[in-house]
Design a protein around this motif. Sequence first.
Motif, mmCIF file in Angstrom:
data_model
loop_
_atom_site.group_PDB
_atom_site.id
_atom_site.type_symbol
_atom_site.label_atom_id
_atom_site.label_comp_id
_atom_site.label_asym_id
_atom_site.label_seq_id
_atom_site.Cartn_x
_atom_site.Cartn_y
_atom_site.Cartn_z
ATOM 1 N N LEU A 47 -13.030 3.508 -7.789
ATOM 2 C CA LEU A 47 -11.267 3.563 -8.606
ATOM 3 C C LEU A 47 -10.794 4.412 -8.973
ATOM 4 O O LEU A 47 -9.493 4.749 -7.927
ATOM 5 C CB LEU A 47 -11.502 1.869 -9.412
ATOM 6 N N LEU A 48 -11.720 5.192 -9.497
ATOM 7 C CA LEU A 48 -10.666 6.408 -9.602
ATOM 8 C C LEU A 48 -10.198 7.054 -8.781
ATOM 9 O O LEU A 48 -9.611 8.048 -9.015
ATOM 10 C CB LEU A 48 -11.681 7.180 -11.191
ATOM 11 N N ALA A 49 -11.144 7.463 -8.566
ATOM 12 C CA ALA A 49 -11.326 8.627 -6.812
ATOM 13 C C ALA A 49 -9.720 8.177 -6.409
ATOM 14 O O ALA A 49 -9.082 8.404 -5.666
ATOM 15 C CB ALA A 49 -12.031 8.768 -6.110
ATOM 16 N N GLY A 50 -9.791 6.940 -5.826
ATOM 17 C CA GLY A 50 -8.376 6.045 -5.338
ATOM 18 C C GLY A 50 -7.016 7.002 -6.314
ATOM 19 O O GLY A 50 -6.458 6.941 -5.723
ATOM 20 N N LEU A 51 -6.796 6.133 -7.550
ATOM 21 C CA LEU A 51 -6.344 6.016 -8.000
ATOM 22 C C LEU A 51 -5.359 7.532 -8.688
ATOM 23 O O LEU A 51 -4.822 8.950 -8.090
ATOM 24 C CB LEU A 51 -6.863 6.029 -9.697
ATOM 25 N N VAL A 52 -6.863 8.888 -8.153
ATOM 26 C CA VAL A 52 -6.462 10.321 -8.338
ATOM 27 C C VAL A 52 -6.005 10.858 -6.656
ATOM 28 O O VAL A 52 -4.987 11.447 -6.538
ATOM 29 C CB VAL A 52 -8.292 11.184 -8.123
ATOM 30 N N VAL A 53 -6.242 10.020 -6.176
ATOM 31 C CA VAL A 53 -5.247 10.756 -4.424
ATOM 32 C C VAL A 53 -3.743 10.055 -4.481
ATOM 33 O O VAL A 53 -3.316 10.840 -4.016
ATOM 34 C CB VAL A 53 -6.906 9.979 -2.738
ATOM 35 N N GLY A 54 -3.963 8.478 -5.050
ATOM 36 C CA GLY A 54 -2.600 7.831 -4.795
ATOM 37 C C GLY A 54 -1.648 8.892 -5.791
ATOM 38 O O GLY A 54 -0.701 8.953 -5.264
ATOM 39 N N ALA A 55 -1.850 9.515 -6.865
ATOM 40 C CA ALA A 55 -1.233 10.326 -7.744
ATOM 41 C C ALA A 55 -0.766 11.694 -6.933
ATOM 42 O O ALA A 55 0.552 12.026 -6.777
ATOM 43 C CB ALA A 55 -2.217 11.182 -9.015
ATOM 44 N N ALA A 82 -6.653 15.802 -11.282
ATOM 45 C CA ALA A 82 -7.211 16.605 -10.698
ATOM 46 C C ALA A 82 -8.266 16.981 -10.476
ATOM 47 O O ALA A 82 -9.748 17.672 -9.421
ATOM 48 C CB ALA A 82 -6.598 17.108 -9.037
ATOM 49 N N LYS A 83 -8.047 18.413 -11.022
ATOM 50 C CA LYS A 83 -9.084 19.341 -11.664
ATOM 51 C C LYS A 83 -10.452 18.831 -12.494
ATOM 52 O O LYS A 83 -11.587 18.697 -13.099
ATOM 53 C CB LYS A 83 -7.779 20.802 -12.647
ATOM 54 N N ALA A 84 -10.147 18.066 -12.992
ATOM 55 C CA ALA A 84 -10.694 16.887 -14.271
ATOM 56 C C ALA A 84 -11.795 15.855 -13.960
ATOM 57 O O ALA A 84 -12.728 15.942 -13.871
ATOM 58 C CB ALA A 84 -9.955 16.161 -15.248
ATOM 59 N N ALA A 85 -11.249 15.597 -12.963
ATOM 60 C CA ALA A 85 -11.487 14.546 -11.692
ATOM 61 C C ALA A 85 -12.856 15.422 -10.513
ATOM 62 O O ALA A 85 -13.877 14.651 -10.393
ATOM 63 C CB ALA A 85 -11.079 13.539 -10.844
ATOM 64 N N VAL A 134 -10.654 17.831 -5.308
ATOM 65 C CA VAL A 134 -10.935 18.940 -4.643
ATOM 66 C C VAL A 134 -8.898 18.688 -4.064
ATOM 67 O O VAL A 134 -8.065 19.958 -3.541
ATOM 68 C CB VAL A 134 -11.848 19.287 -4.189
ATOM 69 N N LEU A 135 -9.137 17.955 -3.735
ATOM 70 C CA LEU A 135 -8.793 17.439 -2.232
ATOM 71 C C LEU A 135 -6.620 17.160 -2.802
ATOM 72 O O LEU A 135 -5.952 18.057 -2.314
ATOM 73 C CB LEU A 135 -8.074 16.266 -0.975
ATOM 74 N N VAL A 136 -6.932 17.059 -3.696
ATOM 75 C CA VAL A 136 -6.035 17.165 -4.036
ATOM 76 C C VAL A 136 -5.086 18.082 -5.387
ATOM 77 O O VAL A 136 -3.787 18.221 -5.657
ATOM 78 C CB VAL A 136 -5.370 15.775 -5.859
ATOM 79 N N GLU A 137 -5.855 18.723 -5.705
ATOM 80 C CA GLU A 137 -5.639 19.910 -5.839
ATOM 81 C C GLU A 137 -4.442 21.252 -4.964
ATOM 82 O O GLU A 137 -3.941 21.206 -5.283
ATOM 83 C CB GLU A 137 -6.658 21.156 -6.675
#
Length: 157
Positions: A47-55, A82-85, A134-137
């Motif tokens: 879920l957290l990964a999905g929220l990061v990608v969504g943002a 994203a860096k924290a994730a 890394v992707l969101v970065e």
Amino acid sequence: MHRTRVRTLVALAAAVAVVGALLLRLLESRRVYLPAAAWVEIFAVVLLAGLVVGAGWSVRAYLRGDKPDLDPLRAARTFAMAKAAAYTGALLAGRYVAHVLVMLPELEVEARRDQAVVSGVAALAAVGLSAAGVLVEKFCQIPPPEDDDGEAEPLPS
């Protein structure tokens, strides 16, 4: 801020896995057993990964010109998240791999095998969280400014 290096994340996960496995073996030799991963943890990490990608997707849409109104502060916060994730995913992956390493010699015991499977799936979910970071970065990377000739200027070091 600079983007996170994958090599750094792999080294961090490996270090946590080795140190964690040693500590877990030491604790188990003294009959102290820590609980392995739970399915709810896996759900939370995914879920957290999905929220990061969504943002990150909204920042990506802004940089492509699809979303004209985005607060620059929100983009900076998304990069920091994203860096924290990415780092959190690496730390968690190391923790879960440590559990798998400790349980490998005892896979013939059904309970230990089940714990190893859940911890292995959790490690994969944690790697996914790190990859999402890394992707969101990369999504938050601003293209270099162009000069008057329309050519990109090199970024300062």
